[in-house]
Design a protein around this motif. Sequence first.
Motif, PDB file in Angstrom:
ATOM      1  N   THR A   1      64.057  76.410  28.460  1.00  0.00           N
ATOM      2  CA  THR A   1      63.077  77.429  28.101  1.00  0.00           C
ATOM      3  C   THR A   1      63.805  78.700  27.701  1.00  0.00           C
ATOM      4  O   THR A   1      64.882  79.003  28.222  1.00  0.00           O
TER       5      THR A   1
ATOM      6  N   SER B   1      52.904  87.288  25.160  1.00  0.00           N
ATOM      7  CA  SER B   1      53.634  86.039  24.976  1.00  0.00           C
ATOM      8  C   SER B   1      53.004  84.973  25.840  1.00  0.00           C
ATOM      9  O   SER B   1      53.238  84.895  27.031  1.00  0.00           O
TER      10      SER B   1
ATOM     11  N   ASN C   1      61.471  83.478  25.789  1.00  0.00           N
ATOM     12  CA  ASN C   1      60.486  83.254  26.841  1.00  0.00           C
ATOM     13  C   ASN C   1      60.768  84.030  28.111  1.00  0.00           C
ATOM     14  O   ASN C   1      59.860  84.553  28.731  1.00  0.00           O
TER      15      ASN C   1
ATOM     16  N   ASN D   1      53.687  82.043  26.018  1.00  0.00           N
ATOM     17  CA  ASN D   1      54.710  81.154  26.566  1.00  0.00           C
ATOM     18  C   ASN D   1      55.092  81.558  27.970  1.00  0.00           C
ATOM     19  O   ASN D   1      55.486  80.737  28.788  1.00  0.00           O
ATOM     20  N   GLY D   2      55.040  82.852  28.249  1.00  0.00           N
ATOM     21  CA  GLY D   2      55.489  83.307  29.550  1.00  0.00           C
ATOM     22  C   GLY D   2      54.419  83.253  30.617  1.00  0.00           C
ATOM     23  O   GLY D   2      54.673  83.581  31.766  1.00  0.00           O
TER      24      GLY D   2
END
Length: 500
Positions: free
Chosen positions: A353, A214, A367, A216-217
């Motif tokens: 988030t 991910s 996330n 996003n993380g």
Amino acid sequence: MGRNTRKRRTPLAAKVVAGAAALAVGGGGLVWANFHASAHEEGPAHHRTRSAAAQVATIDCPDVGQQLSGVPDRARGEVDGELATMDSQITEAYQRLATTRRAQAGDPQFVQNTILGPLKDRRKAIIDRIQLEIDRAGGRADDNLDQLAGCQGRPAEQPQNGDGQNGDGQNGDGQNGDGQDGGQNQDDNGNGAAGPVADDFIDINDVEPNSRDSENGLAANGDGGSTGTFTTDCGVNENNLFNSDNLIAAPGVDNGAHHVHDYVGNQDNDAFSSDEDLANADTSCRNQGDRSTYYWPVLRLQDGTEEFDANELGGGAEGNVGRILKPAQAELKFVGNQQGDVVAMPKFLRIITGDAKSFTNGDANANSSWSCTGFEDRQVTDKYPLCPEGSQVVRTSNFQSCWDGQNIDSANHRDHMAFVQEDGGCPNGFQAIPQLQVRLVYDIPTPTVENGQVRNPYAVDSFPEQLHKPITDHNDFINVMDEDLMNEVVDCINSGEDCQ
């Protein structure tokens, strides 16, 4: 445990939900009807057969708010209020779903005719109002929003189809219904079918190191670019500031979150706080120039404890039961960007988030991640970790760190922000700002999972229909640093220093 409140107004939709919730409250906890009218066990949980008449575990509705863009500023307050009413409608429908299992078992059309059909009609009326409010304010409403009115019943064992539903465990392996049936009949941890269930947990030793896929993380900074950090110490909510509002997503709406938040930093946080209120408020941060608000859904240990909100909306009346667990540590750190310098955040910038509705929305915006101290190379988004003795539970959220350079918020509360791209840079038209990283550490007794059941589980507070799934974890931030402090943050990060 108390909470800070002010005189509040309650919208009609919330009062309707309160009436529905009252039907489910008894003995200090929710007495939900069982999700499965009958279940016949044949060996292990994976081989159970179930009554075909009662397969619907929750209600899955398209998220209208995430589809909105181009809403004129002067219409946003009204639109946010309408969206909050839609959330209340889903809550009411879910509670009707959870308390009419016997009727559902006797009538295969009960859910459609009595719950989903009327819900679609009510949602259609609100969508019409949203379109009208946008048009009246000089915008151009999307004519296709009507297609989002209908909801569907979602079986416990059926993974959600569509974008973002094939990653991070949302592929059916963790949603196959184990524990979502008769196993919760007698010992249901106080909230019955509202979860969590055994399949929501995983031994941290069974998580592959460095396997979380991910971007996003990922942290925004690295070996190049702006490598400094700024850490702000705002405590762990020692002042017991709790409420079930959401100032970002549902301003002006009481119980807009339908779950309780921890707050650190700014001490004037509720749905009715103006920017002026935030700017003039006290702060729990050691640096008094940081009046930012940092908030996240509380964790609860479902051990039978009756909290202060055991019979209230947002709390026990909506399935959020058990002892609220404050973090032992709340680490708030701002970092830089791999490709270059960062610029100052504008005051009152709002960032969400993660996604409180990821269980039904899919994991496109999921996330936050879960881990254990001593095992933080193993991160998981869709499971709660079972930590070994001496290890603590860790929640981590790395926020979006690219800003559009113009707006402190957007209609869906996401479009004005973006995550860094694979090369660490920001998308075209976006500027790198300090990335907020929140790391929360908890002392939690490890739940016991045996024979498809979990005893004394912990869970994140959630919208009722989200079933307390770990993938729904999220985090919120409003920047209320004074100009001098924000400049100090930027200077520290761009110069490679570690400041606090």
